[in-house]
Design a protein around this motif. Structure first.
Motif, mmCIF file in Angstrom:
data_model
loop_
_atom_site.group_PDB
_atom_site.id
_atom_site.type_symbol
_atom_site.label_atom_id
_atom_site.label_comp_id
_atom_site.label_asym_id
_atom_site.label_seq_id
_atom_site.Cartn_x
_atom_site.Cartn_y
_atom_site.Cartn_z
ATOM 1 N N TYR A 121 0.629 -1.074 0.111
ATOM 2 C CA TYR A 121 0.388 -0.116 0.203
ATOM 3 C C TYR A 121 0.775 0.665 0.050
ATOM 4 O O TYR A 121 1.519 1.280 0.513
ATOM 5 C CB TYR A 121 -0.495 0.358 1.194
ATOM 6 N N THR A 122 0.560 2.540 -0.640
ATOM 7 C CA THR A 122 1.007 3.701 -1.322
ATOM 8 C C THR A 122 0.121 4.350 -0.657
ATOM 9 O O THR A 122 -0.642 4.502 -1.761
ATOM 10 C CB THR A 122 1.838 3.886 -2.412
ATOM 11 N N THR A 123 0.663 4.804 0.446
ATOM 12 C CA THR A 123 -0.295 6.163 0.873
ATOM 13 C C THR A 123 -0.116 7.534 0.834
ATOM 14 O O THR A 123 0.820 7.788 -0.077
ATOM 15 C CB THR A 123 -0.715 6.508 2.819
ATOM 16 N N ASN A 124 -1.031 8.855 0.885
ATOM 17 C CA ASN A 124 -1.406 9.955 0.149
ATOM 18 C C ASN A 124 -0.303 10.950 1.341
ATOM 19 O O ASN A 124 0.260 9.279 2.716
ATOM 20 C CB ASN A 124 -2.341 9.818 0.386
ATOM 21 N N PRO A 125 0.395 11.537 0.979
ATOM 22 C CA PRO A 125 1.208 11.875 1.917
ATOM 23 C C PRO A 125 0.899 12.637 3.205
ATOM 24 O O PRO A 125 -0.149 12.700 4.017
ATOM 25 C CB PRO A 125 1.766 13.836 1.649
ATOM 26 N N GLY A 126 1.628 11.693 4.331
ATOM 27 C CA GLY A 126 0.839 12.304 5.786
ATOM 28 C C GLY A 126 -0.178 10.531 6.035
ATOM 29 O O GLY A 126 -0.589 10.891 7.661
ATOM 30 N N ARG A 127 -0.288 10.383 5.582
ATOM 31 C CA ARG A 127 -1.384 9.715 6.006
ATOM 32 C C ARG A 127 -1.297 8.153 6.061
ATOM 33 O O ARG A 127 -2.270 7.189 6.426
ATOM 34 C CB ARG A 127 -2.393 9.272 4.496
ATOM 35 N N LEU A 128 0.182 7.806 6.442
ATOM 36 C CA LEU A 128 0.242 6.372 6.853
ATOM 37 C C LEU A 128 0.040 6.062 8.345
ATOM 38 O O LEU A 128 -0.757 5.175 8.626
ATOM 39 C CB LEU A 128 1.942 6.004 6.462
ATOM 40 N N PRO A 129 0.048 7.047 9.156
ATOM 41 C CA PRO A 129 0.062 6.891 10.487
ATOM 42 C C PRO A 129 -1.834 6.497 10.454
ATOM 43 O O PRO A 129 -2.168 5.257 11.210
ATOM 44 C CB PRO A 129 0.042 8.009 10.881
ATOM 45 N N LEU A 158 -5.218 5.734 1.143
ATOM 46 C CA LEU A 158 -4.175 5.319 -0.199
ATOM 47 C C LEU A 158 -3.999 6.648 -1.414
ATOM 48 O O LEU A 158 -4.983 6.759 -1.970
ATOM 49 C CB LEU A 158 -4.738 3.966 -0.767
ATOM 50 N N ALA A 159 -2.891 6.533 -1.750
ATOM 51 C CA ALA A 159 -2.479 6.908 -3.252
ATOM 52 C C ALA A 159 -2.508 6.947 -4.593
ATOM 53 O O ALA A 159 -3.236 7.256 -5.512
ATOM 54 C CB ALA A 159 -1.044 7.430 -3.263
ATOM 55 N N LYS A 160 -2.885 5.371 -4.477
ATOM 56 C CA LYS A 160 -3.507 4.057 -5.438
ATOM 57 C C LYS A 160 -3.994 2.769 -5.119
ATOM 58 O O LYS A 160 -3.718 2.930 -3.969
ATOM 59 C CB LYS A 160 -1.875 4.040 -6.545
ATOM 60 N N PRO A 161 -3.842 2.350 -6.031
ATOM 61 C CA PRO A 161 -4.758 0.936 -5.257
ATOM 62 C C PRO A 161 -3.766 0.392 -4.632
ATOM 63 O O PRO A 161 -2.339 0.390 -5.320
ATOM 64 C CB PRO A 161 -4.984 0.169 -7.194
ATOM 65 N N PRO A 162 -3.832 -0.942 -4.266
ATOM 66 C CA PRO A 162 -2.899 -1.967 -3.113
ATOM 67 C C PRO A 162 -1.939 -2.258 -4.580
ATOM 68 O O PRO A 162 -3.221 -3.518 -5.920
ATOM 69 C CB PRO A 162 -3.740 -2.439 -2.725
#
Length: 145
Positions: free
Chosen positions: A41-49, A125-129
């Motif tokens: 999974y790639t998240t949008n900036p600051g969204r991993l937490p 998520l910045a894009k689909p997994p």
């Protein structure tokens, strides 16, 4: 996909496969026919937490409820990925079981509520997994679970 990201993904895949496969085989039993699923999974900036909290508080339990076995979860240490990437391996009884589990999970009203609540501050998520399905090889080492 950049060369660096591809190299990291391949290294993570190799480590993930070795670990997940070793965990999927119980000592004293025949090798099982489970299907392992590597997801990135790639998240949008600051969204991993927010993603990590959603997994810790809800998603793992929901996966189990729908027949998916949680194997291992990682966050990269590479500076280019550590702030926006979650990598994990889950396993299923078969590929058909995986398809059924994902369909049921997606339709689960609790999952839909949890997802909506976790995204009130923005899409996570910045894009689909990215996903790869894998099977245990005959030469994978045995390890107690």
């Amino acid at each position: 996909m950049t060369r660096r990201h591809l190299a990291f993904t391949l290294a993570a895949l190799t480590a993930s496969v070795s670990t997940a496969f070793a965990l999927g085989v119980q000592v004293g039993q025949q090798r099982d026919s489970r299907v392992y699923e590597l997801r990135t999974y790639t998240t949008n900036p600051g969204r991993l937490p927010a993603l990590k909290k959603r997994f810790a508080d809800h998603t793992l339990k929901l996966f189990e409820r729908h027949g998916m076995r949680n194997e291992m979860y990682w966050t990269p240490t590479d500076s280019a990925l550590r702030d926006n990437t979650l990598i994990y391996v889950i396993s299923h009884e078969s590929r058909d079981a995986a398809d059924r589990s994902w369909k049921a999970f997606s339709a689960d009203t609790m999952w839909q509520r949890v997802r909506a609540a976790s995204e009130v501050d923005g899409t996570i998520l910045a894009k689909p997994p990215e996903r790869v399905f894998m099977q245990l090889t005959e030469f994978s080492p045995k390890s107690p679970r």
